[in-house]
Design an enzyme around this catalytic site. Sequence first.
Site, mmCIF file in Angstrom:
data_model
loop_
_atom_site.group_PDB
_atom_site.id
_atom_site.type_symbol
_atom_site.label_atom_id
_atom_site.label_comp_id
_atom_site.label_asym_id
_atom_site.label_seq_id
_atom_site.Cartn_x
_atom_site.Cartn_y
_atom_site.Cartn_z
ATOM 1 N N PHE A 46 40.653 35.885 36.614
ATOM 2 C CA PHE A 46 41.763 34.814 36.905
ATOM 3 C C PHE A 46 41.737 34.721 38.342
ATOM 4 C CE2 PHE A 46 46.110 33.462 37.060
ATOM 5 C CZ PHE A 46 46.094 32.763 36.445
ATOM 6 N N GLY A 53 49.511 34.507 48.063
ATOM 7 C CA GLY A 53 50.022 35.678 47.051
ATOM 8 C C GLY A 53 51.168 35.273 46.182
ATOM 9 N N SER A 54 52.254 35.928 46.662
ATOM 10 C CA SER A 54 53.567 35.536 45.995
ATOM 11 C C SER A 54 53.909 33.982 46.122
ATOM 12 C CB SER A 54 54.831 36.269 46.868
ATOM 13 O OG SER A 54 54.348 37.549 46.715
ATOM 14 N N TRP A 108 41.223 39.486 46.131
ATOM 15 C CA TRP A 108 41.770 40.295 45.245
ATOM 16 C C TRP A 108 41.683 40.039 43.917
ATOM 17 C CZ3 TRP A 108 43.468 43.805 48.746
ATOM 18 C CH2 TRP A 108 44.202 43.533 49.744
ATOM 19 N N GLU A 148 50.245 40.427 39.516
ATOM 20 C CA GLU A 148 50.926 39.695 38.609
ATOM 21 C C GLU A 148 52.551 39.406 39.040
ATOM 22 O OE1 GLU A 148 49.493 39.490 34.489
ATOM 23 O OE2 GLU A 148 47.579 40.319 35.231
ATOM 24 N N ARG A 204 52.288 76.898 32.126
ATOM 25 C CA ARG A 204 52.486 77.603 33.553
ATOM 26 C C ARG A 204 53.604 78.406 33.766
ATOM 27 N NH1 ARG A 204 49.544 78.729 38.254
ATOM 28 N NH2 ARG A 204 50.821 78.716 40.102
HETATM 29 C C1 LIG Z 1 44.060 45.454 42.820
HETATM 30 C C2 LIG Z 1 44.623 43.943 42.854
HETATM 31 C C3 LIG Z 1 44.122 43.232 41.799
HETATM 32 C C4 LIG Z 1 44.450 42.010 41.933
HETATM 33 N N1 LIG Z 1 43.876 41.054 41.016
HETATM 34 C C5 LIG Z 1 44.297 39.650 40.953
HETATM 35 C C6 LIG Z 1 43.661 38.785 40.264
HETATM 36 O O1 LIG Z 1 42.771 39.183 39.467
HETATM 37 N N2 LIG Z 1 43.587 37.479 40.240
HETATM 38 C C7 LIG Z 1 44.851 36.996 41.361
HETATM 39 O O2 LIG Z 1 44.858 35.866 41.397
HETATM 40 N N3 LIG Z 1 45.447 37.959 42.345
HETATM 41 C C8 LIG Z 1 45.134 39.378 42.081
HETATM 42 N N4 LIG Z 1 45.785 40.272 43.078
HETATM 43 C C9 LIG Z 1 46.758 39.681 43.814
HETATM 44 C C10 LIG Z 1 48.231 39.938 43.753
HETATM 45 O O3 LIG Z 1 48.515 39.249 42.664
HETATM 46 C C11 LIG Z 1 48.877 39.868 44.915
HETATM 47 O O4 LIG Z 1 48.635 40.691 46.036
HETATM 48 C C12 LIG Z 1 50.372 39.793 44.726
HETATM 49 O O5 LIG Z 1 50.823 38.642 44.072
HETATM 50 C C13 LIG Z 1 51.235 39.792 46.195
HETATM 51 O O6 LIG Z 1 50.803 38.572 46.902
HETATM 52 P P1 LIG Z 1 50.486 39.308 48.535
HETATM 53 O O7 LIG Z 1 49.393 40.246 48.312
HETATM 54 O O8 LIG Z 1 49.743 37.771 49.195
HETATM 55 O O9 LIG Z 1 51.642 39.704 49.242
HETATM 56 P P2 LIG Z 1 52.811 38.768 50.002
HETATM 57 O O10 LIG Z 1 53.113 37.585 48.898
HETATM 58 O O11 LIG Z 1 52.275 38.556 51.156
HETATM 59 O O12 LIG Z 1 54.071 39.706 49.851
HETATM 60 C C14 LIG Z 1 54.311 40.755 50.815
HETATM 61 C C15 LIG Z 1 55.670 41.341 50.401
HETATM 62 O O13 LIG Z 1 56.726 40.445 50.690
HETATM 63 C C16 LIG Z 1 57.419 40.264 49.398
HETATM 64 N N5 LIG Z 1 57.917 38.879 49.203
HETATM 65 C C17 LIG Z 1 57.143 37.636 49.279
HETATM 66 N N6 LIG Z 1 57.861 36.695 48.936
HETATM 67 C C18 LIG Z 1 59.146 37.192 48.944
HETATM 68 C C19 LIG Z 1 60.117 36.638 48.546
HETATM 69 N N7 LIG Z 1 60.402 34.964 48.443
HETATM 70 N N8 LIG Z 1 61.300 37.155 48.339
HETATM 71 C C20 LIG Z 1 61.385 38.500 48.587
HETATM 72 N N9 LIG Z 1 60.285 39.152 48.789
HETATM 73 C C21 LIG Z 1 58.948 38.425 48.805
HETATM 74 C C22 LIG Z 1 56.507 40.669 48.375
HETATM 75 O O14 LIG Z 1 57.258 41.144 47.112
HETATM 76 C C23 LIG Z 1 55.845 41.782 49.030
HETATM 77 O O15 LIG Z 1 56.540 43.085 49.172
HETATM 78 C C24 LIG Z 1 45.450 41.202 42.988
HETATM 79 C C25 LIG Z 1 46.017 42.544 43.928
HETATM 80 C C26 LIG Z 1 45.418 43.760 44.049
HETATM 81 C C27 LIG Z 1 45.940 44.548 45.333
#
Ligand SMILES: Cc1cc2nc3c(=O)[nH]c(=O)nc-3n(C[C@H](O)[C@H](O)[C@H](O)COP(=O)(O)OP(=O)(O)OC[C@H]3O[C@@H](n4cnc5c(N)ncnc54)[C@H](O)[C@@H]3O)c2cc1C
Length: 380
Positions: free
Chosen positions: A123, A131-132, A156, A363, A268
């Site tokens: 996916f 990301g977010s 990712w 997710e 233990r």
């Molecule tokens: C091992 C692994 C497997 C993954 N598998 C998949 C996959 O199969 N498919 C897929 O599509 N993605 C996948 N991902 C991606 C994952 O879903 C994203 O890493 C995640 O959604 C966070 O996005 P980002 O890394 O860009 O962090 P960012 O969005 O840059 O966030 C960084 C920080 O800022 C915070 N933040 C961001 N916006 C806000 C807001 N509005 N308010 C408060 N806090 C905020 C976040 O909570 C976080 O703490 C995977 C990631 C990893 C590490």
Amino acid sequence: MDFKLTEEHIMIRDAARDFAKSELLPGVIERDEKQEFPKEQVKKMGELGFLGMMASPEYGGGGMDTVSYVLAMEEISKIDASASVVMSVNNSLVCWGLETFGSAEQKQKYLSKLTTGEALGAFCLSEPEAGSDATSQKTTAIDQGDHYILNGTKNWITNGNSADFYIVIAQTHREKKHKGINAFIVEKDWEGFEVGPKENKLGIRGSDTHSLNFNDVKVPKENRIGEDGFGFKFAMKTLSGGRIGIAAQALGIASGAYELAKNYSKQRKAFGTEICNHQAIAFKLADMHTNIEAARHLVMKAAWDKDNGNNYDLSGAMAKLFASKTAMEVTVEAVQVHGGNGYVKEYHVERLMRDAKITQIYEGTSEIQKIVISRSVLHD
Ligand SMILES: Cc1cc2nc3c(=O)[nH]c(=O)nc-3n(C[C@H](O)[C@H](O)[C@H](O)COP(=O)(O)OP(=O)(O)OC[C@H]3O[C@@H](n4cnc5c(N)ncnc54)[C@H](O)[C@@H]3O)c2cc1C
């Protein structure tokens, strides 16, 4: 209100438990160390029906409810969270998304292979700059009449190299923002599709996480899922159910670590008695057990909501937020209960602690779950 599992639920839970102990436990430490994908084990999971549990039997699925799925997810995750993320993505994101929103032809062509393990799915929503904030899709799908041309990079992606079919989210009409996004099914061997290097991760190291590149990939129009512009809604709806699976994964990681800590504390000895007889350790176990039970109730409630046709955006987000926090706290304490042994690989808890962290990130991070929850309660 009935908290009892049905006989069928117990059977499914026990089958998953047996499979995890006999097939996943051997080699789990080595796979983590070498970052080795559990290929043979995933194949067996497909044969046993763990990869398409909720899909309808018409397409080779198990036709089971979400409660069955979370019970199996918990058992698999207790032992090997790398295997359970493969299971989670294939079941709740790929199979569920296709069955719910795909065309009859798409289901016939792709779903029947994905439910049996003949093929594996991925996916692909996240990007280097999305990301977010998933609306900021930079990957483009340009309409060329009978096909789309796909360009961009996904980051990712779980099952990045192991998958055969990829659900890819891309922007078609930039001016329409999130309403211009589409979802497509892309096959691995299509020209212009390239798997990037594997990520070297903290946890779930047996799963393969890759970036993916799309360079002028030709996608037939019949591979678009739903109406033009449905892609963002597709992704959000699918992730809403996916969160229940990840919550169950977190619950499994927590309960796996708790069981190890409890057993260890009864064996233990320190200061002439088993360490569970020291109140400091006994109280840790009490807290762990209580939080795990609370997480289990939230996970089950979300699964029950989904099975009963209720909205599960709120219950799924709460289950993921709480279960992932519990997984982090419980695994840290499980290492503590093990003392020095907790810090070495043979005792499993250090791996569970590393695996737990991802459940607060993918997710939808915990912060994003809080956005979902607060919006829901404030606009109730
Ligand atoms: C091992 C692994 C497997 C993954 N598998 C998949 C996959 O199969 N498919 C897929 O599509 N993605 C996948 N991902 C991606 C994952 O879903 C994203 O890493 C995640 O959604 C966070 O996005 P980002 O890394 O860009 O962090 P960012 O969005 O840059 O966030 C960084 C920080 O800022 C915070 N933040 C961001 N916006 C806000 C807001 N509005 N308010 C408060 N806090 C905020 C976040 O909570 C976080 O703490 C995977 C990631 C990893 C590490």
